[in-house]
Design a protein around this motif. Structure first.
Motif, PDB file in Angstrom:
ATOM      1  N   MET A 171      -3.181  44.083  -0.155  1.00 27.85           N
ATOM      2  CA  MET A 171      -3.059  45.431   0.390  1.00 27.85           C
ATOM      3  C   MET A 171      -2.380  45.361   1.748  1.00 27.85           C
ATOM      4  N   PRO A 172      -1.792  46.461   2.200  1.00 27.23           N
ATOM      5  CA  PRO A 172      -1.069  46.449   3.472  1.00 27.23           C
ATOM      6  C   PRO A 172      -1.991  46.347   4.679  1.00 27.23           C
ATOM      7  N   ALA A 173      -1.370  46.149   5.845  1.00 23.81           N
ATOM      8  CA  ALA A 173      -2.121  45.986   7.089  1.00 23.81           C
ATOM      9  C   ALA A 173      -2.302  47.298   7.827  1.00 23.81           C
ATOM     10  N   SER A 174      -1.789  48.389   7.276  1.00 22.57           N
ATOM     11  CA  SER A 174      -1.936  49.691   7.923  1.00 22.57           C
ATOM     12  C   SER A 174      -1.961  50.774   6.856  1.00 22.57           C
ATOM     13  N   GLY A 175      -2.253  51.994   7.282  1.00 24.39           N
ATOM     14  CA  GLY A 175      -2.364  53.103   6.339  1.00 24.39           C
ATOM     15  C   GLY A 175      -3.796  53.324   5.911  1.00 24.39           C
ATOM     16  N   ARG A 176      -3.991  54.237   4.979  1.00 27.72           N
ATOM     17  CA  ARG A 176      -5.305  54.569   4.465  1.00 27.72           C
ATOM     18  C   ARG A 176      -5.515  53.929   3.104  1.00 27.72           C
ATOM     19  N   LEU A 177      -6.728  53.495   2.865  1.00 29.83           N
ATOM     20  CA  LEU A 177      -7.130  52.998   1.546  1.00 29.83           C
ATOM     21  C   LEU A 177      -8.141  53.963   0.954  1.00 29.83           C
ATOM     22  N   LEU A 178      -7.865  54.451  -0.254  1.00 30.06           N
ATOM     23  CA  LEU A 178      -8.835  55.205  -1.028  1.00 30.06           C
ATOM     24  C   LEU A 178      -9.247  54.333  -2.195  1.00 30.06           C
ATOM     25  N   ALA A 179     -10.538  54.093  -2.341  1.00 33.24           N
ATOM     26  CA  ALA A 179     -11.049  53.215  -3.396  1.00 33.24           C
ATOM     27  C   ALA A 179     -12.089  53.952  -4.227  1.00 33.24           C
ATOM     28  N   ALA A 180     -11.983  53.791  -5.554  1.00 34.98           N
ATOM     29  CA  ALA A 180     -12.887  54.451  -6.486  1.00 34.98           C
ATOM     30  C   ALA A 180     -13.325  53.456  -7.547  1.00 34.98           C
ATOM     31  N   THR A 181     -14.517  53.657  -8.080  1.00 38.39           N
ATOM     32  CA  THR A 181     -15.066  52.745  -9.074  1.00 38.39           C
ATOM     33  C   THR A 181     -15.402  53.478 -10.364  1.00 38.39           C
ATOM     34  N   ASP A 182     -15.332  52.780 -11.489  1.00 37.71           N
ATOM     35  CA  ASP A 182     -15.954  53.146 -12.768  1.00 37.71           C
ATOM     36  C   ASP A 182     -15.767  54.611 -13.177  1.00 37.71           C
ATOM     37  N   ILE A 183     -14.538  54.977 -13.469  1.00 36.31           N
ATOM     38  CA  ILE A 183     -14.239  56.323 -13.952  1.00 36.31           C
ATOM     39  C   ILE A 183     -14.731  56.507 -15.390  1.00 36.31           C
ATOM     40  N   GLN A 184     -14.556  55.501 -16.217  1.00 32.85           N
ATOM     41  CA  GLN A 184     -15.008  55.459 -17.616  1.00 32.85           C
ATOM     42  C   GLN A 184     -14.683  56.725 -18.410  1.00 32.85           C
ATOM     43  N   GLY A 185     -13.393  57.051 -18.405  1.00 31.68           N
ATOM     44  CA  GLY A 185     -12.906  58.133 -19.240  1.00 31.68           C
ATOM     45  C   GLY A 185     -13.132  59.525 -18.703  1.00 31.68           C
ATOM     46  N   ASN A 186     -13.588  59.668 -17.467  1.00 33.36           N
ATOM     47  CA  ASN A 186     -13.839  60.980 -16.882  1.00 33.36           C
ATOM     48  C   ASN A 186     -12.539  61.488 -16.253  1.00 33.36           C
ATOM     49  N   LEU A 187     -11.811  62.289 -17.010  1.00 30.50           N
ATOM     50  CA  LEU A 187     -10.496  62.755 -16.571  1.00 30.50           C
ATOM     51  C   LEU A 187     -10.594  63.611 -15.314  1.00 30.50           C
ATOM     52  N   ARG A 188     -11.605  64.456 -15.231  1.00 28.62           N
ATOM     53  CA  ARG A 188     -11.756  65.320 -14.056  1.00 28.62           C
ATOM     54  C   ARG A 188     -11.927  64.500 -12.785  1.00 28.62           C
ATOM     55  N   ASP A 189     -12.751  63.466 -12.833  1.00 27.47           N
ATOM     56  CA  ASP A 189     -12.962  62.640 -11.646  1.00 27.47           C
ATOM     57  C   ASP A 189     -11.717  61.819 -11.316  1.00 27.47           C
ATOM     58  N   PHE A 190     -11.019  61.345 -12.344  1.00 31.02           N
ATOM     59  CA  PHE A 190      -9.763  60.625 -12.098  1.00 31.02           C
ATOM     60  C   PHE A 190      -8.756  61.540 -11.408  1.00 31.02           C
ATOM     61  N   GLN A 191      -8.613  62.755 -11.913  1.00 32.81           N
ATOM     62  CA  GLN A 191      -7.659  63.688 -11.319  1.00 32.81           C
ATOM     63  C   GLN A 191      -8.061  64.073  -9.899  1.00 32.81           C
ATOM     64  N   ARG A 192      -9.357  64.140  -9.637  1.00 36.10           N
ATOM     65  CA  ARG A 192      -9.823  64.429  -8.283  1.00 36.10           C
ATOM     66  C   ARG A 192      -9.416  63.312  -7.322  1.00 36.10           C
TER      67      ARG A 192
END
Length: 266
Positions: free
Chosen positions: A1-22
């Motif tokens: 990953m880069p040394a600057s900027g923002r990181l958004l991290a998410a876990t275990d979507i498991q087929g939940n399209l609404r949460d993925f799109q969010r």
């Protein structure tokens, strides 16, 4: 990953399209130097329950839309080169040589691929083969799918991992495969195991999912943060991580509720 900027991290979507799109929408609303990383298990959600007979232990009801999640991930990676990533989870691994997962079907990989055209199934497998096992940032943040209990002496050990050849194995047998088994399946790491895993990666903090934390996240010792972004949680409890990659976080206690640890739907 880069040394600057923002990181958004998410876990275990498991087929939940609404949460993925969010998560994708949150990323698209972020600065142009942001990166989005899913830590694996994008696929294989429950599809045998109706909303009227949905068990509480699975959280807010949703329809398993794994094929669409995979398609939209590939589209996002093409639209934002080098900025949208997914790590390999044990559920993705079941399509490319790993033990077959059986949470909602006897063979979830087979059940999902039977819902897809042969061409789409092969494209999905090709995508999964490109997923890395870990993501490491210069500020000491390391992302992986499961808890950091694998014995790791050098980062090059990840490069020599073979994904194929384990479909016949049970989970207990596969767990003892060096590096790969624990990285994809471990639910607990002792503090000394976590520190030993992080050291070759230059890491201070390991962020992962795989297990379900009903409150949204759990800090384990000084080095480990287990996060639940989607699967088996009610919407009000779902959490994702947003970090400043130019900032050093000395331990997981420096990550604050509502600042670095944010509610997905809040």
């Amino acid at each position: 990953m880069p040394a600057s900027g923002r990181l958004l991290a998410a876990t275990d979507i498991q087929g939940n399209l609404r949460d993925f799109q969010r998560m994708l929408a949150l990323f698209e609303e972020s600065p142009h130097d942001s990166v989005l990383v899913f830590t694996g298990d994008l696929i294989h959600g429950p599809d045998e329950y109706t909303e009227d007979h949905w068990p509480d232990y699975l959280g807010t009801p949703y329809k398993d839309e794994s094929p669409e999640v995979v398609r939209l991930l590939a589209e996002a990676q093409a639209r934002y080169p080098g900025r949208v990533h997914s790590l390999l989870g044990n559920h993705e691994h079941s399509h490319v040589g790993g033990p077959r997962t059986a949470k909602f079907h006897h063979d979830e990989a087979q059940a999902l691929e039977e819902r897809m055209s042969p061409e789409d199934a092969e494209s999905m497998r090709a995508l999964f083969r490109q997923f890395p096992l870990v993501a490491a940032a210069p500020n000491g943040v390391v992302l992986l799918h499961a808890s950091p209990s694998a014995t790791l002496n050098h980062v090059d050990e990840f490069k020599s991992v073979e994904l194929e050849g384990y479909a016949h194995m049970g989970i207990e047998e596969f767990f003892h495969i060096p590096v790969l088994g624990a990285t994809l399946w471990s639910r607990m790491a002792l503090p000394e195991q976590a520190r030993a895993f992080l050291k070759p990666l230059g890491g201070r903090i390991a962020i992962y999912g795989h297990d379900v934390v009903r409150e949204g996240y759990e800090k384990v010792g000084d080095e480990q943060l287990c996060v639940s972004t989607s699967f088996a949680l009610f919407d009000k409890d779902k959490v994702y991580v947003e970090l400043d990659l130019s900032k050093t976080y000395p331990n997981v206690h420096a990550l604050r509720d509502g600042v670095e640890l944010k509610r997905l739907h809040g």
